[in-house]
Motif scaffolding. Sequence first.
Motif, mmCIF file in Angstrom:
data_model
loop_
_atom_site.group_PDB
_atom_site.id
_atom_site.type_symbol
_atom_site.label_atom_id
_atom_site.label_comp_id
_atom_site.label_asym_id
_atom_site.label_seq_id
_atom_site.Cartn_x
_atom_site.Cartn_y
_atom_site.Cartn_z
ATOM 1 N N ALA A 179 -4.584 6.523 -0.190
ATOM 2 C CA ALA A 179 -3.863 7.690 0.339
ATOM 3 C C ALA A 179 -4.653 8.353 1.467
ATOM 4 O O ALA A 179 -4.090 8.984 2.340
ATOM 5 C CB ALA A 179 -3.620 8.680 -0.785
ATOM 6 N N ARG A 180 -5.988 8.165 1.453
ATOM 7 C CA ARG A 180 -6.788 8.874 2.461
ATOM 8 C C ARG A 180 -6.567 8.338 3.860
ATOM 9 O O ARG A 180 -6.555 9.072 4.824
ATOM 10 C CB ARG A 180 -8.280 8.771 2.116
ATOM 11 C CG ARG A 180 -8.628 9.639 0.939
ATOM 12 C CD ARG A 180 -10.087 9.665 0.690
ATOM 13 N NE ARG A 180 -10.796 10.538 1.622
ATOM 14 C CZ ARG A 180 -11.945 11.108 1.329
ATOM 15 N NH1 ARG A 180 -12.472 10.930 0.148
ATOM 16 N NH2 ARG A 180 -12.553 11.857 2.213
ATOM 17 N N TYR A 181 -6.419 7.001 3.981
ATOM 18 C CA TYR A 181 -6.332 6.434 5.338
ATOM 19 C C TYR A 181 -5.111 5.559 5.586
ATOM 20 O O TYR A 181 -4.842 5.194 6.709
ATOM 21 C CB TYR A 181 -7.608 5.641 5.663
ATOM 22 C CG TYR A 181 -8.830 6.513 5.611
ATOM 23 C CD1 TYR A 181 -9.086 7.447 6.614
ATOM 24 C CD2 TYR A 181 -9.706 6.438 4.540
ATOM 25 C CE1 TYR A 181 -10.189 8.269 6.558
ATOM 26 C CE2 TYR A 181 -10.819 7.270 4.477
ATOM 27 C CZ TYR A 181 -11.058 8.175 5.489
ATOM 28 O OH TYR A 181 -12.136 8.992 5.435
ATOM 29 N N GLY A 182 -4.427 5.142 4.495
ATOM 30 C CA GLY A 182 -3.154 4.475 4.703
ATOM 31 C C GLY A 182 -3.136 2.971 4.854
ATOM 32 O O GLY A 182 -2.269 2.330 4.324
ATOM 33 N N LYS A 183 -4.090 2.371 5.600
ATOM 34 C CA LYS A 183 -3.971 0.916 5.814
ATOM 35 C C LYS A 183 -4.504 0.142 4.609
ATOM 36 O O LYS A 183 -3.947 -0.858 4.183
ATOM 37 C CB LYS A 183 -4.800 0.493 7.025
ATOM 38 C CG LYS A 183 -4.186 0.903 8.350
ATOM 39 C CD LYS A 183 -5.062 0.402 9.493
ATOM 40 C CE LYS A 183 -4.484 0.825 10.828
ATOM 41 N NZ LYS A 183 -5.425 0.573 11.917
ATOM 42 N N SER A 220 0.820 -1.208 0.000
ATOM 43 C CA SER A 220 0.000 0.000 0.000
ATOM 44 C C SER A 220 0.858 1.263 0.000
ATOM 45 O O SER A 220 0.337 2.353 -0.097
ATOM 46 C CB SER A 220 -0.932 -0.006 1.204
ATOM 47 O OG SER A 220 -0.199 -0.080 2.390
ATOM 48 N N THR A 221 2.162 1.115 0.099
ATOM 49 C CA THR A 221 3.035 2.294 0.014
ATOM 50 C C THR A 221 4.259 1.878 -0.783
ATOM 51 O O THR A 221 4.495 0.688 -0.995
ATOM 52 C CB THR A 221 3.534 2.728 1.408
ATOM 53 O OG1 THR A 221 4.264 1.618 1.964
ATOM 54 C CG2 THR A 221 2.402 3.098 2.326
ATOM 55 N N SER A 264 -5.400 3.946 -5.542
ATOM 56 C CA SER A 264 -4.301 4.583 -4.798
ATOM 57 C C SER A 264 -4.765 5.867 -4.114
ATOM 58 O O SER A 264 -4.301 6.192 -3.034
ATOM 59 C CB SER A 264 -3.057 4.802 -5.664
ATOM 60 O OG SER A 264 -3.425 5.097 -6.975
#
Length: 448
Positions: A217-221, A121-122, A213
């Motif tokens: 990007a809004r919440y990360g997990k 996710s990153t 994506s």
Amino acid sequence: MNEEYDVIVLGTGLTECILSGIMSVNGKKVLHMDRNSYYGGESASITPLEDLYKRFNLPGAPPESMGRGRDWNVDLIPKFLMANGQLVKMLLYTEVTRYLDFKVIEGSFVYKGGKIYKVPSTEAEALASSLMGLFEKRRFRKFLVYVANFDENDPRTFEGVDPKKTTMRDVYKKFDLGQDVIDFTGHALALYRTDDYLDQPCQETINRIKLYSESLARYGKSPYLYPLYGLGELPQGFARLSAIYGGTYMLNKPIEEIVIENGKVVGVKSEGEVARCKQLICDPSYVSERVTKVGQVIRVICILSHPIKNTNDANSCQIIIPQNQVNRKSDIYVCMISSAHNVAAQGKYIAIASTTVETADPEKEIKPALDLLEPIEQKFVSISDLFAPTDLGTESQIFISRTYDATTHFETTCDDIKDIYKRMMGSEFDFEEMKRKKNDIYGEEEQQ
């Protein structure tokens, strides 16, 4: 009940409730009825647990180990919301978010060679991921940068690709991506259920990966959200919205007849009375002669006493099994949520596996997903027919929703809502327009 309405809606599934809310906000007089005594139709959340046992004809009551029946809210149709997707926009624009609390799903996983891996996710996760080798990672990173910069209105970002002509297969070739990476990009990021997209123009796929994506990007997990107390909260939120704007709701109303004159709907008869209308919205179960079966979905609701293995003990996750990995045409999905979402008793987990049926033995088809969930405390298996309207409503003014598909997010449901809106109103659904209409009723939003 003997009144004249602009629109009558039959069934309180999510599609029907959102359309009912939109029509009410648009100033239409709406009557909304359901033959059931509960909201949600096919997409209801069942509580208490005893009702789920009854619904699936399981003998006896749930064992003591399941805790209190009232602590359970079990979705019949599992779906998550894309954080930046269409449904969240609809919720925000209509302010239905006031009635709901959401939690981010803790991770998205993809199946490869019998194991599950976290969908990176990153950039850091992508570089550390064991889904790909080192050189593959570099090429994949280049591809993601290309997608992030891609703007369909700016040819300088195309790098020789024609978004309306170049196929996605060719774009993957351009970045020299291998089969495993293509599998997880197409199915875990672009969220396609089959591989048909490979030979279609790439614009749609690139936009889908962007949505993933941006949501991430809004919440990360993970890019997914889920409402506390289950999906059954969504139709109820839109029902409240409709009521604020003067819509009328009636549950427990047997529908005796849809009244047609000269091939056009003029009303609905219930308990001997006729409510008249100009347009009708309903789910397929109310008009079996105007829909056609387009397939089947198998869903298996599993109650577990443990998180799913290899997910870092996540209290919620999604697992996608790309069709290539298990020699199928369509993907298998698993959605898992738990007591953290107020849908299960303490220490319990609900995992729901679903897929489009391809053979005469659907339970065997879904086995790869169930193998990831063992040991399973209790299983509830359903096989549902998928229906699509044969009557598009142009003449009859009857607008029929499609059955909820096997995907684990609401993007396809939102496409159906926008499609019905366009057929009813003759214009595209416009979020901004809706926002303006709301301001007219409440006055201008207070200056910040």
